[in-house]
Design a protein around this motif. Structure first.
Motif, PDB file in Angstrom:
ATOM      1  N   ARG A   1      -5.987  -7.276  56.590  1.00 52.68           N
ATOM      2  CA  ARG A   1      -5.359  -8.559  56.925  1.00 52.68           C
ATOM      3  C   ARG A   1      -6.008  -9.693  56.155  1.00 52.68           C
ATOM      4  NH1 ARG A   1      -7.028 -10.315  62.531  1.00 52.68           N
ATOM      5  NH2 ARG A   1      -8.876 -10.697  61.266  1.00 52.68           N
ATOM      6  N   ASN A   2      -7.352  -9.685  56.099  1.00 56.78           N
ATOM      7  CA  ASN A   2      -8.055 -10.743  55.390  1.00 56.78           C
ATOM      8  C   ASN A   2      -7.801 -10.685  53.889  1.00 56.78           C
ATOM      9  OD1 ASN A   2      -9.107 -11.563  57.830  1.00 56.78           O
ATOM     10  ND2 ASN A   2     -11.010 -10.416  57.594  1.00 56.78           N
ATOM     11  N   THR A   3      -7.638  -9.461  53.375  1.00 58.51           N
ATOM     12  CA  THR A   3      -7.291  -9.310  51.954  1.00 58.51           C
ATOM     13  C   THR A   3      -5.932  -9.918  51.677  1.00 58.51           C
ATOM     14  OG1 THR A   3      -8.578  -7.260  51.805  1.00 58.51           O
ATOM     15  CG2 THR A   3      -6.952  -7.644  50.085  1.00 58.51           C
ATOM     16  N   ILE A   4      -4.983  -9.670  52.588  1.00 58.98           N
ATOM     17  CA  ILE A   4      -3.649 -10.251  52.451  1.00 58.98           C
ATOM     18  C   ILE A   4      -3.711 -11.775  52.500  1.00 58.98           C
ATOM     19  CG2 ILE A   4      -1.506 -10.628  53.722  1.00 58.98           C
ATOM     20  CD1 ILE A   4      -1.290  -8.266  52.049  1.00 58.98           C
ATOM     21  N   ILE A   5      -4.506 -12.311  53.419  1.00 62.18           N
ATOM     22  CA  ILE A   5      -4.635 -13.768  53.528  1.00 62.18           C
ATOM     23  C   ILE A   5      -5.180 -14.349  52.223  1.00 62.18           C
ATOM     24  CG2 ILE A   5      -5.888 -15.632  54.691  1.00 62.18           C
ATOM     25  CD1 ILE A   5      -5.753 -13.954  57.249  1.00 62.18           C
ATOM     26  N   GLY A   6      -6.212 -13.672  51.674  1.00 62.85           N
ATOM     27  CA  GLY A   6      -6.768 -14.114  50.395  1.00 62.85           C
ATOM     28  C   GLY A   6      -5.751 -14.004  49.274  1.00 62.85           C
ATOM     29  N   PHE A   7      -4.992 -12.915  49.285  1.00 65.17           N
ATOM     30  CA  PHE A   7      -3.955 -12.679  48.285  1.00 65.17           C
ATOM     31  C   PHE A   7      -2.871 -13.752  48.383  1.00 65.17           C
ATOM     32  CE2 PHE A   7      -0.630  -9.403  46.701  1.00 65.17           C
ATOM     33  CZ  PHE A   7      -0.782  -9.853  45.400  1.00 65.17           C
ATOM     34  N   LEU A   8      -2.446 -14.053  49.612  1.00 62.36           N
ATOM     35  CA  LEU A   8      -1.418 -15.070  49.843  1.00 62.36           C
ATOM     36  C   LEU A   8      -1.912 -16.450  49.420  1.00 62.36           C
ATOM     37  CD1 LEU A   8       1.380 -15.700  50.965  1.00 62.36           C
ATOM     38  CD2 LEU A   8       0.363 -15.954  53.224  1.00 62.36           C
ATOM     39  N   ALA A   9      -3.179 -16.772  49.756  1.00 56.81           N
ATOM     40  CA  ALA A   9      -3.749 -18.057  49.357  1.00 56.81           C
ATOM     41  C   ALA A   9      -3.819 -18.171  47.834  1.00 56.81           C
ATOM     42  CB  ALA A   9      -5.141 -18.213  49.961  1.00 56.81           C
ATOM     43  N   THR A  10      -4.159 -17.056  47.177  1.00 54.90           N
ATOM     44  CA  THR A  10      -4.191 -17.047  45.713  1.00 54.90           C
ATOM     45  C   THR A  10      -2.800 -17.305  45.146  1.00 54.90           C
ATOM     46  OG1 THR A  10      -6.008 -15.447  45.750  1.00 54.90           O
ATOM     47  CG2 THR A  10      -4.810 -15.689  43.683  1.00 54.90           C
ATOM     48  N   PHE A  11      -1.796 -16.658  45.735  1.00 54.49           N
ATOM     49  CA  PHE A  11      -0.420 -16.846  45.287  1.00 54.49           C
ATOM     50  C   PHE A  11       0.002 -18.314  45.413  1.00 54.49           C
ATOM     51  CE2 PHE A  11       3.907 -17.447  46.951  1.00 54.49           C
ATOM     52  CZ  PHE A  11       4.616 -17.238  45.771  1.00 54.49           C
ATOM     53  N   ILE A  12      -0.307 -18.929  46.571  1.00 52.89           N
ATOM     54  CA  ILE A  12       0.068 -20.335  46.784  1.00 52.89           C
ATOM     55  C   ILE A  12      -0.627 -21.221  45.753  1.00 52.89           C
ATOM     56  CG2 ILE A  12      -0.119 -22.283  48.397  1.00 52.89           C
ATOM     57  CD1 ILE A  12       0.146 -20.237  50.680  1.00 52.89           C
TER      58      ILE A  12
ATOM     59  N   HIS B   1      -8.539 -22.731  35.676  1.00 50.39           N
ATOM     60  CA  HIS B   1      -9.909 -22.752  36.210  1.00 50.39           C
ATOM     61  C   HIS B   1      -9.903 -22.886  37.733  1.00 50.39           C
ATOM     62  CE1 HIS B   1      -8.745 -26.916  35.642  1.00 50.39           C
ATOM     63  NE2 HIS B   1      -9.758 -27.332  36.370  1.00 50.39           N
ATOM     64  N   TYR B   2      -8.916 -23.582  38.284  1.00 52.17           N
ATOM     65  CA  TYR B   2      -8.836 -23.693  39.738  1.00 52.17           C
ATOM     66  C   TYR B   2      -8.614 -22.314  40.377  1.00 52.17           C
ATOM     67  CZ  TYR B   2      -8.365 -28.740  39.075  1.00 52.17           C
ATOM     68  OH  TYR B   2      -8.576 -30.039  38.745  1.00 52.17           O
ATOM     69  N   ILE B   3      -7.752 -21.520  39.745  1.00 54.16           N
ATOM     70  CA  ILE B   3      -7.451 -20.183  40.262  1.00 54.16           C
ATOM     71  C   ILE B   3      -8.703 -19.321  40.274  1.00 54.16           C
ATOM     72  CG2 ILE B   3      -6.117 -18.070  39.881  1.00 54.16           C
ATOM     73  CD1 ILE B   3      -3.977 -19.856  38.537  1.00 54.16           C
ATOM     74  N   PHE B   4      -9.450 -19.354  39.174  1.00 50.94           N
ATOM     75  CA  PHE B   4     -10.584 -18.440  39.070  1.00 50.94           C
ATOM     76  C   PHE B   4     -11.823 -18.950  39.792  1.00 50.94           C
ATOM     77  CE2 PHE B   4      -7.814 -16.691  35.872  1.00 50.94           C
ATOM     78  CZ  PHE B   4      -7.977 -15.330  36.099  1.00 50.94           C
ATOM     79  N   ILE B   5     -11.915 -20.251  40.013  1.00 48.59           N
ATOM     80  CA  ILE B   5     -12.980 -20.747  40.894  1.00 48.59           C
ATOM     81  C   ILE B   5     -12.704 -20.287  42.325  1.00 48.59           C
ATOM     82  CG2 ILE B   5     -13.960 -22.827  41.939  1.00 48.59           C
ATOM     83  CD1 ILE B   5     -13.664 -24.168  39.196  1.00 48.59           C
ATOM     84  N   PHE B   6     -11.430 -20.301  42.716  1.00 48.67           N
ATOM     85  CA  PHE B   6     -11.055 -19.804  44.041  1.00 48.67           C
ATOM     86  C   PHE B   6     -11.330 -18.307  44.150  1.00 48.67           C
ATOM     87  CE2 PHE B   6      -7.849 -17.941  46.917  1.00 48.67           C
ATOM     88  CZ  PHE B   6      -8.201 -18.606  48.090  1.00 48.67           C
TER      89      PHE B   6
END
Length: 371
Positions: free
Chosen positions: A189-200, A216-221
């Motif tokens: 579930r937490n992986t999905i949340i991280g994945f979804l946040a990355t997508f947004i 750079h914002y994506i990869f800092i996240f």
């Protein structure tokens, strides 16, 4: 970003070296390695160090199309308990492969073309350098749409991943759940949340920045996610448990160390020992030329299971295959349980529910509904 690259590569290598082939966490290790390699490309671009290796500019683009599939396949392998092989899941690699083939014309271009591509993305005000007159730009038709290909991939795999989470999240607790600090459903579930946040974040960056200006914002996240993942995996390490210092079998006087957990598993599987109704700890130890006390300890320490649960997990896996195999349609569910080594219907049903979290009948019905 550099911290993310360093930790990502370190963590992925630890996972890849420590896990068995075709397991869920091996897929996760590959996913982390992909992220780290892509982050190296971005790091080189943002620091200007790409000027020393301009020929690698945009070389990691096909790998970006593997990020969505790698996270989904990790979640699939973790929750479905199925191994991931190229033969069964090659379709997930196809978009990346097709894109790679479409960009061969770019990869074979002279360095001047790649330098201009870098300047156009990061330093648009700087004058371009001359390129050969016969330069072939046929690869641009798909390269110009690359960002939307990435977004489409993320959307598809987020939907597939969420379906898996919804399907499994409300299932009853897994065996030994009380002894697990972070169970696989929470981790998924937490992986999905991280994945979804990355997508947004990717979506917002694509909307607000031209070319690669916001990467750079994506990869800092992603660096933040890697730090969190590192913390979670370290906190789960046996290193911090009291048993690591003083194991409950530490004072054992048994000196026979000829049998390892690998040998035990190999014998049980290769000899189909688990199919025998008479299978017992004492008999297994005798067949392995060892001591039943020692074999029990090896199984418990390495799997956190007692002998009955250990042998039953093999029986349950075989029963799942036979319940769905047309060649066994003439047998009742009870008979299939007997055929894999269970002595009674009650024992089979209890073990099946413990390992699969549903009854044999419900399992068959569910599999037919999803096939």
């Amino acid at each position: 970003m550099f911290l993310g690259v360093f930790l990502g590569i370190l963590l992925s290598l630890v996972i890849l070296f420590r896990t068995s082939k075709n397991t869920a966490f091996r897929i996760y290790g590959w996913s982390l390695l992909l992220q780290s390699i892509i982050a190296i490309d971005v790091f080189l671009c943002y620091t200007g160090l790409l000027k020393y290796v301009p020929h690698v500019n945009d070389s990691t683009e096909p790998l970006v199309l593997l990020l969505g599939p790698s996270i989904y396949l990790f979640i699939y392998a973790l929750l479905e308990r199925n191994s991931i092989t190229f033969k069964k899941h090659w379709i997930h690699v196809l978009p990346s492969t097709v894109y790679f083939l479409s960009q061969i014309a770019y990869y074979t271009q002279p360095v001047s073309v790649k330098i201009n591509a870098y300047l156009g993305a990061y330093f648009s005000e700087i004058q371009r350098i001359p390129v050969p007159d016969n330069t072939n730009y046929s690869y641009l038709w798909i390269k110009d749409e690359f960002r939307w290909l990435v977004l489409s991939s993320f959307i598809i795999y987020i939907i597939l991943s969420i379906r898996l989470i919804v399907k499994h999240f409300y299932a009853s607790k897994t065996k030994n759940a009380n002894s697990i600090k972070v169970n696989k459903y929470d981790f998924s579930r937490n992986t999905i949340i991280g994945f979804l946040a990355t997508f947004i974040l990717v979506f917002l960056v694509f909307l607000n920045f031209e070319d690669d200006a916001g990467d750079h914002y994506i990869f800092i996240f992603l660096t933040s996610l890697i730090l969190i993942t590192t913390f979670v995996l370290l906190s789960e390490s046996r290193f911090f448990e009291n048993s690591w210092i003083a194991d409950k079998y530490e004072t054992s006087k048994i000196k026979n160390d000829q049998s390892s957990i690998k040998e035990i598993k190999a014998y049980i599987k290769d000899e189909a020992y688990y199919l025998l109704p008479t299978a017992s700890l004492k008999d297994l130890a005798k067949n392995l030329g060892s001591n039943s006390n020692y074999i029990s300890q090896i199984i418990n320490v390495n799997t956190n299971l007692n002998f009955n649960d250990f042998i039953n997990q093999y029986r349950i896996e075989e029963s799942k295959k036979r319940l769905l195999d047309k060649n066994y349609n003439h047998l009742t569910i009870e008979a299939i349980g007997n055929s894999v080594g269970f002595k009674s219907k009650a024992t089979f049903y209890n073990a099946f529910k413990k390992h699969v979290e549903m009854s044999p009948k419900a399992f068959v019905k569910f599999q037919k509904s999803v096939s």
